[in-house]
Design a protein around this motif. Structure first.
Motif, PDB file in Angstrom:
ATOM      1  N   LEU A 100     -55.662   4.402  16.215  1.00 34.62           N
ATOM      2  CA  LEU A 100     -56.954   4.049  15.157  1.00 34.62           C
ATOM      3  C   LEU A 100     -57.172   3.558  13.384  1.00 34.62           C
ATOM      4  N   LEU A 101     -56.216   5.003  13.464  1.00 37.88           N
ATOM      5  CA  LEU A 101     -56.846   4.940  11.798  1.00 37.88           C
ATOM      6  C   LEU A 101     -55.331   4.008  10.705  1.00 37.88           C
ATOM      7  N   GLY A 102     -54.207   3.746  11.814  1.00 39.64           N
ATOM      8  CA  GLY A 102     -53.397   2.664  11.549  1.00 39.64           C
ATOM      9  C   GLY A 102     -53.331   1.889  11.647  1.00 39.64           C
ATOM     10  N   ILE A 103     -54.795   1.560  12.278  1.00 43.56           N
ATOM     11  CA  ILE A 103     -55.007  -0.383  12.580  1.00 43.56           C
ATOM     12  C   ILE A 103     -55.944  -0.330  11.445  1.00 43.56           C
ATOM     13  N   ALA A 104     -56.853   1.157  11.241  1.00 45.02           N
ATOM     14  CA  ALA A 104     -57.678   0.683   9.571  1.00 45.02           C
ATOM     15  C   ALA A 104     -56.678   0.659   8.641  1.00 45.02           C
ATOM     16  N   ARG A 105     -55.438   1.416   8.051  1.00 44.79           N
ATOM     17  CA  ARG A 105     -54.877   1.484   7.398  1.00 44.79           C
ATOM     18  C   ARG A 105     -53.950  -0.120   6.685  1.00 44.79           C
ATOM     19  N   ASP A 106     -53.712  -0.498   7.743  1.00 43.69           N
ATOM     20  CA  ASP A 106     -52.663  -1.695   7.509  1.00 43.69           C
ATOM     21  C   ASP A 106     -53.966  -3.331   7.160  1.00 43.69           C
ATOM     22  N   GLY A 107     -55.098  -3.102   8.181  1.00 47.22           N
ATOM     23  CA  GLY A 107     -55.978  -3.988   7.772  1.00 47.22           C
ATOM     24  C   GLY A 107     -56.942  -4.332   6.527  1.00 47.22           C
ATOM     25  N   LEU A 108     -56.700  -2.636   6.206  1.00 44.56           N
ATOM     26  CA  LEU A 108     -57.428  -2.537   5.014  1.00 44.56           C
ATOM     27  C   LEU A 108     -56.160  -2.899   3.627  1.00 44.56           C
ATOM     28  N   ARG A 109     -55.554  -2.799   3.754  1.00 44.80           N
ATOM     29  CA  ARG A 109     -54.196  -2.381   2.843  1.00 44.80           C
ATOM     30  C   ARG A 109     -53.718  -4.376   2.748  1.00 44.80           C
ATOM     31  N   ALA A 110     -53.759  -4.739   4.221  1.00 45.64           N
ATOM     32  CA  ALA A 110     -53.847  -6.884   4.242  1.00 45.64           C
ATOM     33  C   ALA A 110     -55.377  -6.838   2.664  1.00 45.64           C
ATOM     34  N   LEU A 111     -56.354  -6.534   3.010  1.00 43.80           N
ATOM     35  CA  LEU A 111     -57.097  -6.584   2.180  1.00 43.80           C
ATOM     36  C   LEU A 111     -57.253  -6.480   0.930  1.00 43.80           C
TER      37      LEU A 111
END
Length: 109
Positions: free
Chosen positions: A20-31
Motif C-alpha cells: 500500500l505504501l509502495g502505491i502511495a510512494r510511486d504515485g506521489l513521486r510521479a506527481l
C-alpha cells in the motif's frame, strides 16, 4: 489477534502495508512529491513526504479531507515541510490509488 491470524499473520500484514505504501510512494513521486527517506529506511506503516511546491500543510490537509482522506503533519519543525501518510487499518489497494488521485487533484498544477 484473530484479525491478524485471518490475514495470514505478521508477515502477510507487513507485506500488505508495504504494498500500500509502495502505491502511495510511486504515485506521489510521479506527481513530483518526494519521500523523506529511501524505501528501505522507511516504516511500512507511516511514511513522510515533502510538501508539494505552492501549497502548505493545512491547505493540503483540508483539500484531501474534502476528498475523504486524512494526512498527518510532520512533527515539530518538520510540520512546515512534511506530511505523513499511513497504510494502517482497513485500507485497500483501490483506496490508496484513489488517495493518489485525490492528491493529484488537490495540488497546484
Amino acid at each position: 489477534l484473530a484479525e491478524l491470524a485471518e490475514e495470514g499473520g505478521r508477515q502477510a500484514r507487513y507485506g500488505r502495508y508495504r504494498h500500500l505504501l509502495g502505491i502511495a510512494r510511486d504515485g506521489l513521486r510521479a506527481l513530483g512529491i518526494e519521500p523523506l527517506l529511501p524505501r528501505e529506511d522507511c516504516s511500512v506503516v507511516l511514511n513522510a513526504f515533502q510538501l508539494p511546491h505552492g501549497i502548505g500543510y493545512t491547505e493540503l490537509h483540508d483539500r484531501l479531507k474534502d476528498r475523504g482522506f486524512i494526512i498527518y503533519a510532520g512533527q515539530g519543525d518538520l510540520a512546515t515541510t512534511l506530511f505523513r501518510v499511513s497504510a494502517m487499518g482497513a485500507i485497500a489497494v483501490a483506496d490508496m490509488e484513489r488517495f493518489v488521485g485525490a492528491v493529484r487533484g488537490a495540488i497546484p498544477s
